[in-house]
Scaffold this motif. Structure first.
Motif, PDB file in Angstrom:
ATOM      1  N   ILE A 362     -55.060 -55.084 -71.700  1.00  0.00           N
ATOM      2  CA  ILE A 362     -55.675 -55.304 -73.005  1.00  0.00           C
ATOM      3  C   ILE A 362     -54.885 -54.517 -74.050  1.00  0.00           C
ATOM      4  O   ILE A 362     -54.455 -53.391 -73.794  1.00  0.00           O
ATOM      5  CB  ILE A 362     -57.151 -54.851 -72.981  1.00  0.00           C
ATOM      6  CG1 ILE A 362     -57.945 -55.732 -72.004  1.00  0.00           C
ATOM      7  CG2 ILE A 362     -57.771 -54.914 -74.368  1.00  0.00           C
ATOM      8  CD1 ILE A 362     -59.323 -55.209 -71.683  1.00  0.00           C
ATOM      9  N   ARG A 363     -54.701 -55.114 -75.210  1.00  0.00           N
ATOM     10  CA  ARG A 363     -53.922 -54.462 -76.251  1.00  0.00           C
ATOM     11  C   ARG A 363     -54.656 -53.226 -76.774  1.00  0.00           C
ATOM     12  O   ARG A 363     -55.768 -53.335 -77.294  1.00  0.00           O
ATOM     13  CB  ARG A 363     -53.671 -55.426 -77.420  1.00  0.00           C
ATOM     14  CG  ARG A 363     -52.814 -54.831 -78.520  1.00  0.00           C
ATOM     15  CD  ARG A 363     -52.596 -55.815 -79.653  1.00  0.00           C
ATOM     16  NE  ARG A 363     -51.805 -56.959 -79.230  1.00  0.00           N
ATOM     17  CZ  ARG A 363     -50.474 -56.948 -79.135  1.00  0.00           C
ATOM     18  NH1 ARG A 363     -49.800 -55.847 -79.413  1.00  0.00           N
ATOM     19  NH2 ARG A 363     -49.818 -58.030 -78.746  1.00  0.00           N
ATOM     20  N   PRO A 364     -54.049 -52.035 -76.628  1.00  0.00           N
ATOM     21  CA  PRO A 364     -54.682 -50.837 -77.188  1.00  0.00           C
ATOM     22  C   PRO A 364     -54.745 -50.937 -78.708  1.00  0.00           C
ATOM     23  O   PRO A 364     -53.846 -51.496 -79.345  1.00  0.00           O
ATOM     24  CB  PRO A 364     -53.739 -49.701 -76.749  1.00  0.00           C
ATOM     25  CG  PRO A 364     -52.953 -50.272 -75.602  1.00  0.00           C
ATOM     26  CD  PRO A 364     -52.814 -51.726 -75.895  1.00  0.00           C
ATOM     27  N   ALA A 365     -55.801 -50.382 -79.296  1.00  0.00           N
ATOM     28  CA  ALA A 365     -56.015 -50.489 -80.742  1.00  0.00           C
ATOM     29  C   ALA A 365     -54.835 -49.931 -81.522  1.00  0.00           C
ATOM     30  O   ALA A 365     -54.447 -50.471 -82.566  1.00  0.00           O
ATOM     31  CB  ALA A 365     -57.296 -49.765 -81.135  1.00  0.00           C
ATOM     32  N   GLU A 366     -54.205 -48.861 -81.002  1.00  0.00           N
ATOM     33  CA  GLU A 366     -53.106 -48.237 -81.743  1.00  0.00           C
ATOM     34  C   GLU A 366     -51.868 -49.121 -81.774  1.00  0.00           C
ATOM     35  O   GLU A 366     -50.949 -48.892 -82.538  1.00  0.00           O
ATOM     36  CB  GLU A 366     -52.750 -46.868 -81.148  1.00  0.00           C
ATOM     37  CG  GLU A 366     -52.257 -46.888 -79.711  1.00  0.00           C
ATOM     38  CD  GLU A 366     -53.374 -46.739 -78.690  1.00  0.00           C
ATOM     39  OE1 GLU A 366     -53.080 -46.401 -77.528  1.00  0.00           O
ATOM     40  OE2 GLU A 366     -54.547 -46.968 -79.065  1.00  0.00           O
ATOM     41  N   LYS A 367     -51.834 -50.162 -80.921  1.00  0.00           N
ATOM     42  CA  LYS A 367     -50.704 -51.091 -80.956  1.00  0.00           C
ATOM     43  C   LYS A 367     -51.004 -52.266 -81.882  1.00  0.00           C
ATOM     44  O   LYS A 367     -50.348 -53.279 -81.806  1.00  0.00           O
ATOM     45  CB  LYS A 367     -50.361 -51.554 -79.538  1.00  0.00           C
ATOM     46  CG  LYS A 367     -49.895 -50.417 -78.646  1.00  0.00           C
ATOM     47  CD  LYS A 367     -49.409 -50.908 -77.301  1.00  0.00           C
ATOM     48  CE  LYS A 367     -49.072 -49.770 -76.361  1.00  0.00           C
ATOM     49  NZ  LYS A 367     -47.944 -48.962 -76.817  1.00  0.00           N
ATOM     50  N   SER A 368     -52.062 -52.136 -82.665  1.00  0.00           N
ATOM     51  CA  SER A 368     -52.521 -53.111 -83.672  1.00  0.00           C
ATOM     52  C   SER A 368     -53.011 -54.401 -83.058  1.00  0.00           C
ATOM     53  O   SER A 368     -52.388 -54.960 -82.175  1.00  0.00           O
ATOM     54  CB  SER A 368     -51.433 -53.414 -84.702  1.00  0.00           C
ATOM     55  OG  SER A 368     -50.469 -54.302 -84.209  1.00  0.00           O
ATOM     56  N   LEU A 369     -54.177 -54.825 -83.552  1.00  0.00           N
ATOM     57  CA  LEU A 369     -54.798 -56.042 -83.040  1.00  0.00           C
ATOM     58  C   LEU A 369     -54.371 -57.239 -83.890  1.00  0.00           C
ATOM     59  O   LEU A 369     -54.165 -57.100 -85.069  1.00  0.00           O
ATOM     60  CB  LEU A 369     -56.332 -55.889 -83.107  1.00  0.00           C
ATOM     61  CG  LEU A 369     -56.912 -54.827 -82.150  1.00  0.00           C
ATOM     62  CD1 LEU A 369     -58.412 -54.698 -82.389  1.00  0.00           C
ATOM     63  CD2 LEU A 369     -56.636 -55.168 -80.720  1.00  0.00           C
TER      64      LEU A 369
END
Length: 369
Positions: A362-369
């Motif tokens: 899952i894309r971590p929030a810090e890698k921008s959604l």
């Protein structure tokens, strides 16, 4: 404790009783992106629901093809689990599926026991939520109505073992609080994470019910625990998507697999005996893979790593995926994963160093959604 049961779900009533509060009238869905932001900023996933993924015609063709390919394999695994549970508990067996992935498996096990042993054991589906525990009101209901019963918990498959840990913790607390002696053993169809007590196979293979959401699980949503709608005496909640009845394949799925049961009775019995003889304590070997992936991809929260076919499918259906890792050579058995990844523009990478056939990140929030 509630005694009122909301009759929800599209299964015949003799297949399963859902101990869930009907929240169908409540608007609780959020878009995938909005839900992801909420979860990663601290809102618990159980307080809202994803919008149900509507499969394309191409995807449904893959579902039907995978069901045809694996129906005997699923039947054998379900039969082996049913044999182990019935050998252990006999007529006192009370099946308790963990909603919602466990529900189709529980229905299959109930039907197997009915077909082979001509006994209709009770089957309930209840909620358990990571970090929040099992529905104690549902447990109390079952204990009241089956005081001599042996409750057997059932789920679909294992990933990291988060639900296994939650079940162990919840049942220990419940037993201490109420002076009961419930077993926290869990039975699953497939145990690639090596963290279940009873299983039909260790293989990380596609269980077709993992391909879809409510339309293969009795039109019931994920379970909800939000104090806006769930009081202290209520069961955990869920929605019943009656409006999807034309797309519902829940009963078709069960009957397609159950038709295989008579041809595998003897083999399932032999497999069950062999599995019990070779039974060892779960070694949680899947966690080694998870830790390696976490370090290699710089992921701080292991909740963002979803290993195995079932969990990877869920990531693609209702989370914001970052990338999908697959074992080299597994493409042929992961067609639905590849199709979903293509539809959502998610990169797929070959990755050898894991005990699963695939893994969803899952894309971590810090890698921008």
């Amino acid at each position: 404790m509630t005694e009122i049961i909301d009759r929800i779900g599209s299964y015949p009533k003799e297949d399963v009783t859902f101990l869930l509060k009907d929240l169908s009238a409540v608007s609780i869905e959020k878009s995938t992106e909005e839900r992801e932001r909420s979860i990663q900023s601290g809102t618990h996933y159980s307080e809202m629901l994803p919008i149900e993924y509507k499969p394309t015609d191409e995807y449904m063709k893959l579902f039907y093809a995978s069901l045809d390919d694996s129906k005997q394999k699923v039947a054998l695994a379900a039969g082996a689990v049913a044999e182990q549970l019935f050998a252990k508990h006999g007529n006192d067996t009370v099946l308790c599926s963990l909603a919602r992935a466990g529900t189709p498996i529980g229905v299959l096990i109930k039907r197997y026991i009915k077909m082979k042993y001509h006994i209709s054991v009770p089957h309930y589906s209840i909620s358990i939520i990571r970090d929040r525990g099992i529905d104690e009101n549902a447990l109390q209901y079952m204990l009241k109505h089956h005081p001599d019963g042996k409750i057997a918990f059932i789920d679909g498959w294992t990933g990291k073992g988060a639900i296994t840990k939650e079940l162990n913790r919840s049942i220990q607390q419940f037993n201490q609080r109420w002076n009961t002696r419930l077993s926290s053993e869990i039975a699953v169809l497939a145990d690639p994470g090596d963290c279940a007590d009873i299983y039909g196979t260790k293989e990380d293979f596609l269980i077709p019910s993992a391909c879809l959401n409510s339309t293969v699980s009795g039109l019931v949503s994920r379970t909800v625990l939000n104090e806006k709608w769930i009081g202290p005496d209520d069961f955990h909640g869920a929605k019943y998507y009656r409006e999807l009845s034309e797309e519902d394949v829940s009963v078709f799925y069960i009957e397609t697999i159950a038709e295989q049961f008579p041809s595998i009775f003897k083999e399932a019995e032999r497999l069950a005996i062999g599995l019990q003889r070779a039974r060892m304590k779960p070694d949680w070997s899947g966690l080694v893979s998870i830790e390696t992936i976490r370090e290699q991809f710089g992921i701080n929260n292991t909740n963002l790593i979803k290993p195995g076919v079932g969990e990877t499918t869920r990531v693609l259906l209702r989370r914001v995926p970052w990338k999908i890792l697959i074992q080299p050579g597994a493409e042929e058995t992961l067609k639905h994963i590849l199709l979903l990844a293509k539809d959502r523009g998610v990169p797929v990478e070959e990755y050898e160093n894991m005990s699963y056939s695939c893994c969803g990140l899952i894309r971590p929030a810090e890698k921008s959604l």
